[in-house]
Write an enzyme that holds these catalytic residues in place. Sequence first.
Site, PDB file in Angstrom:
ATOM      1  N   GLU A 190       0.999  -1.352   0.226  1.00 18.79           N
ATOM      2  CA  GLU A 190      -0.083   0.165  -0.079  1.00 18.79           C
ATOM      3  C   GLU A 190       0.891   1.246   0.013  1.00 18.79           C
ATOM      4  O   GLU A 190       1.840   1.410   0.819  1.00 18.79           O
ATOM      5  CB  GLU A 190      -0.966   0.024   1.439  1.00 18.79           C
ATOM      6  CG  GLU A 190      -1.771   1.239   1.368  1.00 18.79           C
ATOM      7  CD  GLU A 190      -2.537   1.404   2.600  1.00 18.79           C
ATOM      8  OE1 GLU A 190      -2.815   2.246   2.913  1.00 18.79           O
ATOM      9  OE2 GLU A 190      -2.470   0.241   3.423  1.00 18.79           O
TER      10      GLU A 190
ATOM     11  N   LYS B 135     -10.384  -2.672   7.282  1.00 19.46           N
ATOM     12  CA  LYS B 135      -9.404  -2.381   8.113  1.00 19.46           C
ATOM     13  C   LYS B 135      -9.497  -1.554   9.342  1.00 19.46           C
ATOM     14  O   LYS B 135     -10.630  -0.893   9.322  1.00 19.46           O
ATOM     15  CB  LYS B 135      -8.640  -1.088   7.115  1.00 19.46           C
ATOM     16  CG  LYS B 135      -7.515  -0.269   7.717  1.00 19.46           C
ATOM     17  CD  LYS B 135      -6.945   0.879   6.897  1.00 19.46           C
ATOM     18  CE  LYS B 135      -6.184   1.872   7.684  1.00 19.46           C
ATOM     19  NZ  LYS B 135      -5.890   2.883   6.858  1.00 19.46           N
TER      20      LYS B 135
END
Length: 219
Positions: A44, A136
């Site tokens: 990411e 998340k």
Amino acid sequence: MTKIQTVTNAIIDQGILPLYYNADESVTIDILKSLYKAGIRAVEYTSRGEAALSNFTKMVEVRNAEMPEMLLGIGTIKNVKQAEEYYKAGADFFISPGFVAEVAAFLIPKDVLYSPGCMTPTEIITAEAAGVTFVKLFPGNALGAGFMSAIKDVFPNLKFMPTGGVDTTKESIESWFNAGVSAVGMGSKLVSKELMLAKDYATIESETKKVLDIIQALK
């Protein structure tokens, strides 16, 4: 297999999602190469600076030329304009600090993984209703592994990943996996500002390998 499932599997297989941002394009690329050498196949990049989009575009270019199996995700997506820009740039998956309904509506019908940050059951329910499958938990250090343990039976069809405050130690990682997460997000604890400033790519690679070994041993 759907693209969403392919990305989900890649993140779960490695058990960690490294995340970082650096304003310098060459440093950004060198860190990506270090993570790749360590065995990472999904990373990411966080959209936190003016150079983020141009740097990410270069990452995609280098990935296509040198590491085609690497999946490149973009984080800190807070609105649909950002999502559109990075979708055009070639992002494989998208991560937000919070749930953004418009972003979910833009990405999920395109079979693109969208993982929003959630910290309450209400937020998780809202995200799940919008088609989110990979959540998340953010900020992880504020929630703690006990939160994951308490909610996991309520959301049997979701995968969870804490980000924020997850250390590179066996104890920290193990506590989260024992609580029921599928992976851990790891930023400054792994790719620290000090290592980036020193351009110490060898240490980034070796520390990442250590974390991968810890996770494989826990599975």
